[in-house]
Design an enzyme around this catalytic site. Structure first.
Site, PDB file in Angstrom:
ATOM      1  CE  LYS A 281      20.581  -3.939   7.263  1.00  0.00           C
ATOM      2  NZ  LYS A 281      19.740  -3.367   6.378  1.00  0.00           N
ATOM      3  CG  ASN A 348      13.873  -3.506   4.588  1.00  0.00           C
ATOM      4  OD1 ASN A 348      13.137  -4.173   4.144  1.00  0.00           O
ATOM      5  ND2 ASN A 348      15.309  -3.530   4.288  1.00  0.00           N
TER       6      ASN A 348
END
Ligand code: NAD
Ligand code: 13P
Length: 427
Positions: A281, A348
Site C-alpha cells: 500500500k 508517503n
C-alpha cells in the site's frame, strides 16, 4: 508461574506509539506480563525543539541530550513522538542486546532498511523460545526472491514471528483516537516430543490426506514447514517450545498485549496477506500523492487506489500462492482500510504530493520535512520493481511500475493515465 517480558525493538513514530500501547497493557494484565517494557532506542543526541513544552525543563541552553535519557526522565520521545506522554513503565534502552535479553515477546518496529543489522546484533542473545511480532511495513527482496519481514526475522533468529498491520497513522493512535488493526499469528504446531499429532499425521496443510502410519521426527518437521509456507520457500525454523510455566502465547495473550479501547485488534492467521498489504500500500500511497499533487482531485486518487488494490491482491496471489487470502486485502484493517488512510494522510502520500507541488524529488521532501522519520514506499517501490523486472512481469503491474518509473525519473506523473491504461484490459 512465569510472566512474559516484552521488548519493542525500535522507537520511531510508530515504535514509540506501540510501546505506549503495550506498556498500558502490561500494566493492565499483571497476571500475563512483566510490567516494564523494554524499548530499544537507536541512540542519538537530540536538540530539544524550540516549540517543545519540555524545552525549558530539559535544555534551556540548546545543548544536545541523549534521547534515551530524555525518554527515561521526561517520558516523552521528543524527536519521533513529540507531545505524547509515554507510560512510566516504558524503559528506553540504547543497547539492543540488553533490551531483548530474557524477553519472550519481541515486537519489531523500525524502518525496514535497518532490520537486517539489528537481527545480526541480537542473534544468539534472545531466548530460544521467544516469539516475535513484526510491525514493519516492507518486503525483503534479494536475488533469491521475495520474502516477508516476519518470515525473514523468524529465519534469522530461529523463532516464529507474526505480523501486525492496519490503518494505523501513529500520530492519531498516540492521541488515543479510535482505530483498528490486524494481527496475523499462526505458528506451526510445536510438538514437544517431535512426534506428530494424529491430525498432522493424516492431513496436509490444505486438509488433504497424506499418508498413514508413524512419521519419523524429520517427517514431522517437514510437515511443520509445509504448514508455514505453501510456496515451497520453506522456512527452516524448528521451534523451541515455550516452557509450560508461561501463559500460552496465543491469540488471547497477543490480544491482551495489543488491544486497547482506542486500538481494536482483529486476530487472523494470514501472515502473508497482512505483511504484504502493509508493504504494497505504500507504493499506492505514493501514486495517490503524485496525482493529488498534480491537482487531479479525488477521482484520480480513487482510480489509483482501485488499481493499486488490484495489483496488491494479484501480487499476493501470484507470489505467495495459497497462503494469502483475498479477504485480508478487502476486509481487514491491514488491507483496504490501511490503503485508504495511507492515501489520505500517510507520510508517503504527503511527501509525494509535496514533491510534485514543489518540483523536487520525494527524497528531498523526506529529508526536509520528516525530521528523521523514514519513508518505506520509495525503497519498496524500487525493490518490488527489481523483483518484477527480473521476471519480465512489469507490464502486469502497471501502477507499481509507473510509481518506480516516476521516482527514478523515467516517467512523469502526467504519464500515469496512459501507463496504467495500456494494461487495463488485463484485469
Ligand atoms: P520512523 O519513520 O519514525 O523512523 C525513525 C526511526 O528510525 C527512529 O527510531 C530512528 O532512531 C531509527 N533509525 C534511524 N537510523 C537508524 C539506524 N541506522 N539503525 C536503526 N534505527 C535507525 O519509524 P516508524 O514510524 O516507527 O516506522 C517503523 C515501521 O512501522 C515502518 O516499517 C513503518 O512503515 C511502520 N508504520 C509506521 C506508521 C506511522 O504512522 N509512523 C504506522 C504504521 C506502520
Ligand atoms: P506512512 O508511512 O506513509 O505514514 O504510512 C503510515 C501507515 O502505515 C498508516 O497505516
Amino acid at each position: 508461574p512465569k510472566k512474559h517480558k516484552v521488548t519493542v525493538v525500535g522507537s520511531g513514530n510508530w515504535g514509540s506509539t506501540i510501546a505506549k500501547i503495550v506498556a498500558e497493557n502490561t500494566a493492565a494484565h499483571p497476571d500475563l506480563f512483566e510490567r516494564n517494557v523494554q524499548m530499544w532506542v537507536f541512540e542519538e543526541n537530540v536538540v530539544i525543539p524550540q516549540d517543545s513544552h519540555l524545552k525549558a525543563a530539559i535544555d534551556a541552553d540548546g545543548k544536545p541530550q541523549k534521547l534515551t535519557e530524555i525518554i527515561n526522565t521526561y517520558h516523552e520521545n521528543v524527536k519521533y513522538l513529540p507531545n505524547i506522554r509515554l507510560p512510566d513503565n516504558v524503559v528506553a534502552n540504547p543497547s539492543v542486546v540488553d533490551a531483548v535479553r530474557d524477553s519472550t515477546i519481541l515486537v519489531f518496529n523500525l524502518p525496514h532498511q535497518f532490520i537486517s543489522n539489528v537481527c545480526k546484533q541480537i542473534n544468539g542473545h534472545i531466548l530460544p523460545y521467544a516469539r516475535g511480532v513484526s510491525c514493519i511495513k516492507g518486503v525483503n527482496v534479494s536475488e533469491d526472491g521475495i520474502s516477508l519481514f516476519s518470515e525473514w526475522i523468524g529465519d534469522a533468529l530461529g523463532i516464529y514471528c507474526g505480523s501486525l498491520s492496519g490503518a494505523n497513522l501513529a500520530s492519531e493512535i498516540a492521541q488515543e483516537k479510535w482505530s483498528e488493526t490486524t494481527i496475523a499469528y499462526d505458528p506451526p504446531p510445536v510438538d514437544h516430543s517431535m512426534n506428530p499429532t494424529p491430525r498432522e499425521r493424516s492431513r496436509s496443510p490444505t486438509g488433504q490426506a497424506t499418508r498413514s502410519g508413524e512419521l519419523t521426527p524429520s517427517d514431522a518437521l517437514a510437515q511443520d514447514i509445509r504448514h508455514r509456507d505453501a510456496r515451497g520457500q520453506a522456512s527452516k525454523i524448528k521451534l523451541t517450545p515455550l516452557p509450560a510455566a508461561y501463559p500460552p502465547l496465543d491469540h488471547n495473550t497477543l490480544s491482551a498485549l495489543f488491544h486497547r479501547p482506542y486500538f481494536h485488534v482483529s486476530m487472523v492467521t494470514d501472515v502473508a496477506g497482512v505483511s504484504l498489504s502493509g508493504a504494497l500500500k505504500n507504493i499506492v500511497a505514493l501514486a495517490a500523492g503524485f496525482v493529488d499533487g498534480r491537482g487531479w482531485g479525488d477521482n484520480a486518487k480513487a482510480a489509483v487506489m482501485r488499481l493499486g488494490l488490484m495489483e496488491m491482491v494479484q501480487f499476493g496471489k501470484e507470489f505467495f500462492g495459497e497462503t494469502v487470502h483475498t479477504a485480508t486485502f478487502t476486509e481487514e484493517s491491514a488491507g483496504v482500510a490501511d490503503l485508504i488512510t495511507s492515501c489520505s494522510g500517510g507520510r508517503n502520500f504527503r511527501c509525494a504530493k509535496l514533491a510534485v507541488e514543489r518540483g523536487v524529488s520525494v527524497e528531498e521532501v523526506e529529508q526536509s520535512e520528516l525530521n528523521g522519520q523514514k519513508l518505506q514506499g520509495t525503497s519498496t517501490a524500487n525493490e518490488v520493481n527489481s523483483f518484477l523486472k527480473a521476471r519480465g512481469l512489469e507490464s502486469k503491474y502497471p501502477l507499481f511500475t509507473a510509481v518506480d518509473g516516476i521516482l527514478a525519473g523515467r516517467h512523469k506523473v502526467d504519464d500515469i493515465p496512459s501507463l496504467v491504461a495500456r494494461a487495463a484490459h488485463d484485469y
